[in-house]
Scaffold this active site. Structure first.
Site, PDB file in Angstrom:
ATOM      1  N   CYS A   1      42.924  41.532  73.780  1.00 38.95           N
ATOM      2  CA  CYS A   1      43.550  40.811  72.882  1.00 38.95           C
ATOM      3  C   CYS A   1      43.253  39.762  72.015  1.00 38.95           C
ATOM      4  O   CYS A   1      43.466  39.323  71.058  1.00 38.95           O
ATOM      5  CB  CYS A   1      44.894  39.824  73.668  1.00 38.95           C
ATOM      6  SG  CYS A   1      46.377  39.735  72.908  1.00 38.95           S
TER       7      CYS A   1
ATOM      8  N   ASP B   1      42.121  37.173  72.663  1.00 35.50           N
ATOM      9  CA  ASP B   1      42.114  35.791  73.303  1.00 35.50           C
ATOM     10  C   ASP B   1      40.886  35.070  73.959  1.00 35.50           C
ATOM     11  O   ASP B   1      40.170  36.015  74.554  1.00 35.50           O
ATOM     12  CB  ASP B   1      43.555  35.735  74.248  1.00 35.50           C
ATOM     13  CG  ASP B   1      44.583  36.252  73.665  1.00 35.50           C
ATOM     14  OD1 ASP B   1      44.724  36.203  72.162  1.00 35.50           O
ATOM     15  OD2 ASP B   1      45.648  36.229  74.226  1.00 35.50           O
TER      16      ASP B   1
ATOM     17  N   CYS C   1      46.974  38.280  79.993  1.00 35.51           N
ATOM     18  CA  CYS C   1      46.906  36.753  79.783  1.00 35.51           C
ATOM     19  C   CYS C   1      46.657  36.189  81.021  1.00 35.51           C
ATOM     20  O   CYS C   1      45.986  35.118  81.248  1.00 35.51           O
ATOM     21  CB  CYS C   1      48.011  36.368  79.028  1.00 35.51           C
ATOM     22  SG  CYS C   1      48.073  36.794  77.294  1.00 35.51           S
TER      23      CYS C   1
ATOM     24  N   CYS D   1      47.518  34.097  71.877  1.00 35.10           N
ATOM     25  CA  CYS D   1      49.288  34.161  71.618  1.00 35.10           C
ATOM     26  C   CYS D   1      50.025  33.109  72.588  1.00 35.10           C
ATOM     27  O   CYS D   1      49.404  32.531  73.232  1.00 35.10           O
ATOM     28  CB  CYS D   1      49.267  35.603  71.849  1.00 35.10           C
ATOM     29  SG  CYS D   1      49.022  36.313  73.304  1.00 35.10           S
TER      30      CYS D   1
END
Lengths: 294, 403
Positions: A35, A37, A106, A62
């Site tokens: 991602c 991230d 996540c 996100c």
């Protein structure tokens, strides 16, 4: 738009413990390639009690990455390091009342940041042990790398087998084209062409016939072989009764209420049938009770 | 109309009230099948003819029979590319670009598996093509060139009329996916060498579920859908008459509002862009600012992530979109941003604002006011940020272990 729970939204709009902790003595920097991230977790640990006195996060990511980071810090504050390390990514997702399958990574990133920060505090080196790939099965959040590895490790050659081993493709079935592509690619490496019509071979019953005791022991052995897979998903299986070709089992733990139970039973049935070299039917033990009542 | 500020017109647009009004009778009393011999069918048939001429006028096509109604832009793209391959079985190469819409890219990737060779033209940091590379690739092995007119994410325009001329002189068919360009730029197909063009109704204030393939008269063609004689046998299936009528009206309105695009809409876009860039540090416009759609503004906000920005904008009633991986659930940030070599830390933070003639200056001013605090809030959470600027040497100061 993502179907984020109220909890996820709350932790995103009002993040807890944002920012780096003053006087932190443990830091974990991790990222999820899937991602883009990334997360820095800072911990302040009391050296005498090993307790996490404070935790803070900084996240490039996100909504659900920020919410997972926020949830993680709330969960681990006050815990001892050993207790904190038992927090799984599923625990983080559960704390947030669930995450969309595409966003489960996540929560994985949160758990990894925790491991990295604890390792950093203890002066150890943390190494990431898993690789993430593109999500293939959205129903059960199974990614490409997981499917490829499983196909290689178990010499799988059909979509049905992939579903039995990984759950991928066991839901809406929209990803079957994707699974076929993975099979085509992996089988090609071995010089084999993927055959969409292949039937899984049932070994012929060439072995000498087992006694009832031997047969039951063999069934237990075969169940032990697949037990680690179930335990990894926090479930387990118990053998209840063997009645000719009908084998009754009890699905326990997470497997009990899992909507995948029937697919899992199918996988167990296949494993037992291959191992015993005979056609058998695996049924839930409730079936036994139902038949007794009838 | 719902409240809120809609700046996501490259995703889809509001159906104009005049379009809705024009469509209504075709859901009720005008239910005839245009193929029928009786008066019920005849009236609908006449309405379709008018709509076809309205589309023709917007595109500047020479004949109305060059307009083929389809179900969407994607169908028009697939029809065009597959037709070129079927009609010219000896030609196995396709030329396209790395920044196409998935409607073309996914099809090309599939065709590669089927044995075709696809040449993907690269872009530079501003999203521009290398014309020399393109010229080198044109040969009699190429069945079709398919290149988008305007990029949906950055708004960058490709030199489509020149590229079509080059293809034509090399004897190669030329298709353009113009779903973002039609209605925003003047187009005059009869003066061009473009063989095929796709458009999509819902990008220009017509409803979803209607598209067009423009097919130049004389271009060899093989239908995607065979069946009835609708669309002169080139696209079988009973006509979506209400939507066709709506698209016709939308095209007529787009043509008469064309001047507004490069004046009013462009001015609003520029106001928005200046307003944001003058207040927020460490952000930049992606693509080729001097050569792009008048309604599109794509800004990359460094060190934060796009989905988070969108969620906070949405909370304030502002709709935009992002090239971040998270908004799509895919592995990578937008292929368009990556193709322009925009670093991950900026590509993930790219936000596209796309306007229409229905936006007002008040809308734009509210967005200019809303954006800076949102960016500030998210940067406070970012490990790459400290105080009023990025940490020193951000890539080194925060270098996470990537899984």
């Amino acid at each position: 738009m993502w179907d984020y729970s109220e909890k996820v939204q709350d932790h995103f709009y009002n993040p807890r413990n944002a920012g780096a902790i003053e006087g932190a003595n443990g830091t974990g920097d991790v990222g999820s390639l899937s991602c883009g991230d990334a997360l820095r977790l800072t911990l302040k640990v009391d050296p005498d009690s090993d307790k996490i006195l404070d935790a803070g996060f900084q996240t490039f990511g996100c909504g659900s990455a920020i919410a997972s980071s926020s949830a993680l810090t709330e969960m681990i504050k006050g815990m001892t390091l050993d207790d904190a390390l038992t927090v799984s990514n599923q625990d983080i997702a559960d704390y947030l009342d669930g995450l969309p399958p595409e966003k489960m990574h996540c929560s994985v990133m949160g758990r990894e940041a925790l491991q990295a920060a604890v390792a950093n505090y203890r002066g150890e080196e943390w190494k990431d042990d898993h690789e993430e790939g593109a999500l293939v099965c959205k129903c059960f959040a199974i990614d490409e790398v997981m499917i490829e590895d499983t196909v290689r490790a178990n010499n799988l050659s059909t979509v049905e087998e992939v579903t039995n081993y990984t759950k991928a493709g066991g839901g809406c079935s929209a990803c079957h084209e994707g699974i076929e592509e993975i099979l085509t690619r992996v089988l090609a490496e071995q010089g084999v062409a993927f055959d969409p019509n292949a039937k899984i071979d049932m070994p012929k019953a060439t072995q000498p016939k087992l006694t009832n005791i031997q047969r039951m022991k063999r069934i237990e052995e075969l169940l032990d072989e697949i037990r680690p897979n179930l335990q990894r998903d926090k479930g387990d299986v118990e053998l209840v009764e063997v009645d000719g070709k009908n084998i009754y089992v009890n699905m326990v733990g997470a497997c009990g209420g899992c909507q995948m139970a029937s697919v899992t039973l199918g996988g167990i049935q296949q494993h037992l049938a291959e191992g015993l070299g005979e056609f058998i039917q695996v049924m839930p033990s409730q079936e036994l009770a139902r038949q007794a009542g009838a | 109309m719902s409240t809120g500020i809609y700046l996501d017109n490259n995703a889809t647009t509001m159906v104009s009230p005049e379009v809705v009004e024009e469509m209504m009778p075709f859901f009720s009393e005008q239910y005839g099948n245009p193929s029928s011999m009786h008066q019920f069918g005849d009236k609908v048939g006449r309405a379709l003819k008018k709509a076809r001429q309205q589309v023709q006028a917007l595109l500047g096509a020479e004949h109305d029979s060059e307009i083929i109604f389809t179900s969407c832009g994607t169908e028009a793209d697939s029809t065009a590319i597959l037709s070129a391959l079927k009609a010219q079985p000896d030609r196995k190469d396709i030329i396209t670009t790395v920044v196409e819409h998935p409607a073309v890219l996914s099809l090309c990737e599939y065709l590669e598996k089927e044995g075709y060779t696809v040449h993907y033209l690269k872009v530079d940091k501003k999203g521009r093509l290398d014309m020399q590379e393109y010229i080198r690739l044109l040969s009699d092995k190429v069945a079709i060139v398919s290149v988008m007119w305007a990029n949906n994410e950055s708004g960058t325009l490709f030199p489509i009329t020149e590229m079509a001329e080059l293809a034509s002189s090399a004897g190669v068919m030329f298709h353009t996916d113009a779903v973002q360009a039609v209605g925003k730029l003047p187009i005059n197909l009869k003066e061009s060498a473009i063989d095929m063009l796709s458009l999509s109704g819902h990008k220009l204030h017509a409803p979803k579920g209607i598209g067009v393939l423009y097919l130049r008269r004389g271009v060899r063609f093989r239908p995607l859908l065979r069946g009835g004689h609708q669309e002169r046998g080139r696209r079988a299936g009973t006509e979506n008459s209400a939507s066709i009528v709506g698209l016709g009206k939308a095209c007529e309105m787009a043509l008469s509002a064309m001047a507004q695009e490069k004046t009013t809409v462009k001015a609003l876009r520029d106001r928005l862009e200046h307003g944001i860039l003058s207040q927020v540090s460490h952000c930049f416009v992606t693509g080729d600012p001097g050569n792009r759609l008048p309604n599109t503004c794509n800004i990359a906000f460094e060190y934060i992530e796009g989905e988070a920005i969108l969620l906070l904008l949405n909370k304030m009633g502002i709709a935009a979109s992002s090239g971040s991986a998270c908004t799509s659930g895919s592995l990578e940030p937008s292929h368009v941003m990556r193709a322009m070599d925009i670093p991950y830390t900026a590509a993930h933070g790219s936000v596209r604002f796309s306007l229409s003639r229905y936006n007002s200056q008040a809308d734009v001013d509210k967005v200019i006011e809303a954006v800076p605090p949102i960016i500030e809030k998210l940067r406070k959470l970012s490990p790459y940020w400290s105080g009023n600027g990025p940490v020193e040497d951000p890539e080194k100061a925060f270098a996470p272990t990537y899984a």
